[in-house]
Scaffold this active site. Structure first.
Site, PDB file in Angstrom:
ATOM      1  N   LYS A  82       0.842  -1.208   0.000  1.00  0.00           N
ATOM      2  CA  LYS A  82       0.000   0.000   0.000  1.00  0.00           C
ATOM      3  C   LYS A  82       0.874   1.254   0.000  1.00  0.00           C
ATOM      4  CE  LYS A  82      -3.852  -2.414   2.094  1.00  0.00           C
ATOM      5  NZ  LYS A  82      -4.542  -2.853   3.313  1.00  0.00           N
ATOM      6  N   GLN A  94      -4.761  -1.357   9.451  1.00  0.00           N
ATOM      7  CA  GLN A  94      -4.598  -2.693   8.863  1.00  0.00           C
ATOM      8  C   GLN A  94      -5.193  -3.762   9.788  1.00  0.00           C
ATOM      9  OE1 GLN A  94      -3.245  -3.380   5.714  1.00  0.00           O
ATOM     10  NE2 GLN A  94      -4.067  -5.405   6.165  1.00  0.00           N
ATOM     11  N   ASP A 153     -11.185   3.049   4.117  1.00  0.00           N
ATOM     12  CA  ASP A 153     -11.600   1.649   3.960  1.00  0.00           C
ATOM     13  C   ASP A 153     -13.118   1.540   3.895  1.00  0.00           C
ATOM     14  OD1 ASP A 153      -9.735  -0.345   3.573  1.00  0.00           O
ATOM     15  OD2 ASP A 153      -9.124  -0.398   5.683  1.00  0.00           O
TER      16      ASP A 153
END
Ligand code: NAD
Length: 300
Positions: free
Chosen positions: A53, A97, A120
Site C-alpha cells: 500500500k 490494517q 476503507d
C-alpha cells in the site's frame, strides 16, 4: 467456450493513472494528499499488505505515513493515535490494517476513525450511507469488483447478481453496490439452502467465501460473468500457491468472463484505496473552503 480473462492488473493500472492525474491537479491547488497507515503487531501477511500500500501510494504521488505499534499496545494507545490523526489536517486518509491483536475491539477502534478519513469505508456512517445510496467512501475490494464488472459488461442495470458470502468487508457492501448499479441481487452464505442452485440463476457471480475452488462450472449459468475475490493459499504437489474461491479451469469453460487469482481483484483493492484517499482529500479541501467562506461571510 473459453472465458475472456478479466485483467485486474491492467484495470488497476488505469485507475492508478487517473489517481496520479487527480493528485497532480490537487497539488496544483496546494493540496498534498496524505494517507496514514496503522499497523499493530507484526503479522507477516499484514506486513506485506502495508508495504504494498505504501509503495503504491508513493507511485501515485500520495504522501504516506506509517505508524507501527507493538502487538501488546493497549486499545487506549491505539485510540489516542487515531484521535491524533483525526485532528491532523495534513492527514486525509486513515487506514487501520486488519486483523488486530485479539485484545483490541475491532469495531470500537474502527468507529473512532473520522468517517471523512475512513478510506476503507468501514465506519458505520459510511456503511449506512452506502445502503442509502449516498455519496460516501465505500470499501475498496467491492468497489474494485464493481469497476471490473462495469468495464466488462457496461451497464449492469437489470442483471441478476449473486454474491456468495456476507462479510462486512466484502459480501454485504458488494451487494449494496450492485443494488445501486440497478442489479437484482441475491446474497448466499453458509446457511443458504442450496447455494449452488441460486448461483446457477446468476448473470453475475461474485465469490467472496474463503473456500479454495468451491465454485466450479456446475454452479454457473453458461455466459455468466465471474468475479473471484477469494485468496486462499494451498499446497499443490508440494508447492504453496494462491487460488481463488472459483475453480478457474472448470468455470472458464462456461463463463463469458472471469477474473484470475492472482491478478484479478487483488490489484483493484489497492488502486481503490488510493482513489478513496484522493476523494477524501478533495472532500476535506472543499469542506475547509466552504467553512472559511462561511466565516468570511459572517464576519466581513
Ligand atoms: P469471511 O470469512 O469474513 O466471510 C466468508 C463468507 O462466506 C461468510 O459470509 C460465509 O457465510 C460464506 N460462506 C462460507 N462457506 C460457504 C459456503 N459453503 N457456501 C456459501 N457461502 C459460504 O471472508 P471475507 O473477509 O469476506 O473474505 C472472503 C475471501 O476473499 C477470502 O478468501 C479472503 O482472503 C478474500 N479477500 C480478498 C480481498 C482482495 O483484495 N482480493 C480482500 C478481502 C478478502
Amino acid at each position: 467456450m473459453s472465458a475472456h480473462i478479466i485483467d485486474g492488473k491492467a484495470a488497476a493500472a488505469r485507475v492508478l493513472q487517473q489517481v496520479r492525474h487527480d493528485v497532480n491537479t490537487l497539488k496544483a491547488e496546494g493540496i498534498e494528499p496524505a494517507l496514514a497507515v496503522i499497523l499493530v503487531g507484526n503479522d507477516a501477511a499484514s506486513e506485506v499488505y502495508v508495504r504494498n500500500k505504501i509503495l503504491r501510494a508513493g507511485e501515485a504521488g500520495i504522501h504516506s505515513l506509517e505508524h507501527r505499534l507493538p502487538a501488546n499496545s493497549s486499545q487506549a494507545r491505539l485510540l489516542a493515535l487515531i484521535a491524533e490523526l483525526n485532528a491532523d489536517n495534513t492527514v486525509n486518509g486513515i487506514l487501520l490494517q486488519l486483523p488486530l491483536p485479539a485484545h483490541i475491539e475491532e469495531n470500537r477502534v474502527l468507529q473512532a476513525i473520522d468517517p471523512g478519513k475512513d478510506v476503507d469505508g468501514f465506519h458505520s456512517e459510511n456503511v449506512g450511507g452506502l445502503s442509502q445510496g449516498r455519496n460516501v467512501l465505500t470499501p475498496c475490494t467491492p468497489s474494485g469488483c464493481l469497476h471490473l464488472l462495469e468495464e466488462t459488461c457496461g451497464d449492469l442495470s437489470g442483471k441478476h447478481a449473486v454474491v456468495i458470502g456476507r462479510s462486512n468487508i466484502v459480501g454485504k457492501p458488494m451487494a449494496a453496490l450492485l443494488l445501486q448499479a440497478h442489479c437484482s441481487v441475491t446474497v448466499v452464505h453458509s446457511r443458504s439452502n442450496d447455494a449452488r442452485a441460486l448461483c446457477q440463476l446468476a448473470d453475475i457471480v461474485v465469490a467472496a467465501v474463503g473456500r479454495p475452488r468451491l465454485i466450479d462450472a456446475s454452479w454457473l449459468k453458461r455466459g455468466a460473468v465471474v468475479i473471484d475475490v477469494g485468496i486462499n493459499r494451498i499446497e499443490d504437489h508440494g508447492r504453496s500457491r494462491l487460488v481463488g474461491d472459483v475453480d478457474f479451469d472448470s468455470a472458464s469453460e462456461v463463463a463469458a468472463a472471469i477474473t484470475p487469482v492472482p491478478g484479478g481483484v487483488g490489484p483493484m483493492t489497492i488502486a481503490f484505496l488510493m482513489k478513496n484517499t484522493v476523494t477524501a482529500a478533495r472532500q476535506q479541501a472543499h469542506a475547509q473552503r466552504s467553512q472559511s467562506e462561511a466565516v468570511c461571510l459572517s464576519t466581513c
